[in-house]
Design a protein around this motif. Sequence first.
Motif, PDB file in Angstrom:
ATOM      1  N   ALA A   2      22.788  33.790  26.091  1.00 36.89           N
ATOM      2  CA  ALA A   2      21.618  33.813  27.004  1.00 36.89           C
ATOM      3  C   ALA A   2      21.465  35.202  27.512  1.00 36.89           C
ATOM      4  O   ALA A   2      22.691  35.995  27.869  1.00 36.89           O
ATOM      5  N   PHE A   3      20.269  35.478  27.949  1.00 41.38           N
ATOM      6  CA  PHE A   3      20.155  36.871  28.553  1.00 41.38           C
ATOM      7  C   PHE A   3      18.991  36.854  29.554  1.00 41.38           C
ATOM      8  O   PHE A   3      18.194  36.175  29.547  1.00 41.38           O
ATOM      9  N   GLU A   4      19.299  37.914  30.498  1.00 35.10           N
ATOM     10  CA  GLU A   4      18.178  38.292  31.662  1.00 35.10           C
ATOM     11  C   GLU A   4      17.614  39.531  31.082  1.00 35.10           C
ATOM     12  O   GLU A   4      18.444  40.428  30.483  1.00 35.10           O
ATOM     13  N   CYS A   5      16.227  39.648  31.250  1.00 40.38           N
ATOM     14  CA  CYS A   5      15.476  40.840  30.949  1.00 40.38           C
ATOM     15  C   CYS A   5      14.500  41.070  32.167  1.00 40.38           C
ATOM     16  O   CYS A   5      14.212  40.103  32.896  1.00 40.38           O
ATOM     17  N   ASP A   6      14.132  42.343  32.294  1.00 38.34           N
ATOM     18  CA  ASP A   6      13.013  42.572  33.510  1.00 38.34           C
ATOM     19  C   ASP A   6      11.790  43.105  32.537  1.00 38.34           C
ATOM     20  O   ASP A   6      11.535  43.647  31.708  1.00 38.34           O
ATOM     21  N   VAL A   7      10.629  42.400  33.266  1.00 36.15           N
ATOM     22  CA  VAL A   7       9.502  42.359  32.484  1.00 36.15           C
ATOM     23  C   VAL A   7       8.267  42.774  33.272  1.00 36.15           C
ATOM     24  O   VAL A   7       7.981  42.249  34.633  1.00 36.15           O
ATOM     25  N   LYS A   8       7.441  43.845  33.145  1.00 37.73           N
ATOM     26  CA  LYS A   8       6.318  44.386  33.919  1.00 37.73           C
ATOM     27  C   LYS A   8       5.170  44.568  32.784  1.00 37.73           C
ATOM     28  O   LYS A   8       5.286  44.304  31.667  1.00 37.73           O
ATOM     29  N   LEU A   9       3.959  45.099  33.418  1.00 38.24           N
ATOM     30  CA  LEU A   9       2.786  45.149  32.405  1.00 38.24           C
ATOM     31  C   LEU A   9       2.545  46.401  32.354  1.00 38.24           C
ATOM     32  O   LEU A   9       2.354  47.383  33.576  1.00 38.24           O
ATOM     33  N   SER A  10       2.014  47.057  31.287  1.00 37.98           N
ATOM     34  CA  SER A  10       1.491  48.239  30.878  1.00 37.98           C
ATOM     35  C   SER A  10      -0.026  48.557  31.638  1.00 37.98           C
ATOM     36  O   SER A  10      -0.467  47.139  32.106  1.00 37.98           O
ATOM     37  N   ALA A  11      -0.452  49.502  31.678  1.00 39.65           N
ATOM     38  CA  ALA A  11      -1.823  49.570  32.240  1.00 39.65           C
ATOM     39  C   ALA A  11      -2.912  48.877  31.574  1.00 39.65           C
ATOM     40  O   ALA A  11      -3.824  48.330  32.367  1.00 39.65           O
ATOM     41  N   ASP A  12      -2.485  48.626  30.224  1.00 38.32           N
ATOM     42  CA  ASP A  12      -3.742  47.854  29.481  1.00 38.32           C
ATOM     43  C   ASP A  12      -3.057  46.273  29.349  1.00 38.32           C
ATOM     44  O   ASP A  12      -3.714  45.427  28.590  1.00 38.32           O
ATOM     45  N   GLY A  13      -2.285  45.898  30.322  1.00 37.16           N
ATOM     46  CA  GLY A  13      -1.848  44.514  30.551  1.00 37.16           C
ATOM     47  C   GLY A  13      -1.128  43.761  29.785  1.00 37.16           C
ATOM     48  O   GLY A  13      -0.734  42.617  29.400  1.00 37.16           O
ATOM     49  N   LEU A  14      -0.252  44.771  28.676  1.00 35.41           N
ATOM     50  CA  LEU A  14       0.856  44.390  27.879  1.00 35.41           C
ATOM     51  C   LEU A  14       2.322  44.135  28.610  1.00 35.41           C
ATOM     52  O   LEU A  14       2.574  45.088  29.061  1.00 35.41           O
TER      53      LEU A  14
END
Length: 254
Positions: free
Chosen positions: A45-57
Motif C-alpha cells: 500500500a502506498f501514499e502519493c500526492d496528486v495535483k492538476l496541470s494547467a490543462d487539468g491532468l
Amino acid sequence: MAQPSPTPIQTWPCPRWIAHRGAGKLAPENTLAAFRLGAALGYRAFECDVKLSADGLPFLLHDATLERTTSGQGVAGDLPWSALSQLDAGSWHSRLHAGEPLPTLAGLARFILHNGLQLNIEIKPTPGQETATGRVVAAQAAQLWAGQVVPPLLSSFRPEALQGARETAPHLPRALLLDSLWPGCLDMATQLGCAAIVTHHRLMDAGLLAQARSAGWLAMVYTVNEAADAERLLALGVDGLITDAVDRFAPAGA
Ligand code: G3P
Ligand code: MG
C-alpha cells in the motif's frame, strides 16, 4: 415524498503499513521508481500526492513549485502536461534516477492495479484550486478504479478538496488529514462523510482514537519513521501508519 438516503460512509480495508510518496526517501518521491522500489521491499500500500496541470491532468508532485524535486521552475500547476512531462524528476535525488519523469495518476494506477496494490491518493491542490482538484482527481480515480473491489482512499488537508471529491465520486472513501487539531476539525470530518482521519503521529492518543472509533473512522497516522513512535502507535491500536522508513519497517503481515 421520501427523502433520498444519504450516501453511506464508504470504508477502506486499511493496511497496517503504507509507504509514503512511494518509497519514502530511498528513491525520488512520487515517481514510478519509488513505487517500484517500495513494492520490491514488500509494501502493498502506498501514499502519493496528486495535483492538476494547467490543462487539468492529475499528476504526482508534493510541492506547489517545481524547484525541489524537478528540473523545472515555478508553480507546477501553471504548466500544461506537455511541459511537465518533459521534466527530470529524478536527478535531484541521485544519478541512478536521472531522467525519471513525473508520473500521471493514470500511469501510477496502471502499476498499482496490475500488481494488486492499494493506494491512498492525497489530493494536494495548487493553492486556489482546491475544489477543482478534488473534483477532477476523484472523477478520474473513479474511472481508473471502476469495477475494482478495493477503491483508493482520497485524503486531503483541504476540506474544499474533499467536498469536491464527494461531489464527483461520493462512493470513494475520503479521509481528512490533520496536522493540528484545529477547532471544528472532527465536525468537519463528519460533515464530509469521511471514512478516516489521518493525523500527524504526535497528535494521536487514546482520547483521539476513542473519538475516531465512536465516529466510525479509521485512525491513521503520518509520517512514522522512528521505532519508538511506531511501537507507541501500534500499542495504541491505530489502523494504518504511513512511513518513509520502508527499509526498516517490514510490512510483512500488515
Ligand atoms: O498523506 C500523509 C502525508 O503525506 C501528509 O503530509 O506533506 O508528506 O504530504 P505530506
Ligand atoms: Mg502526502
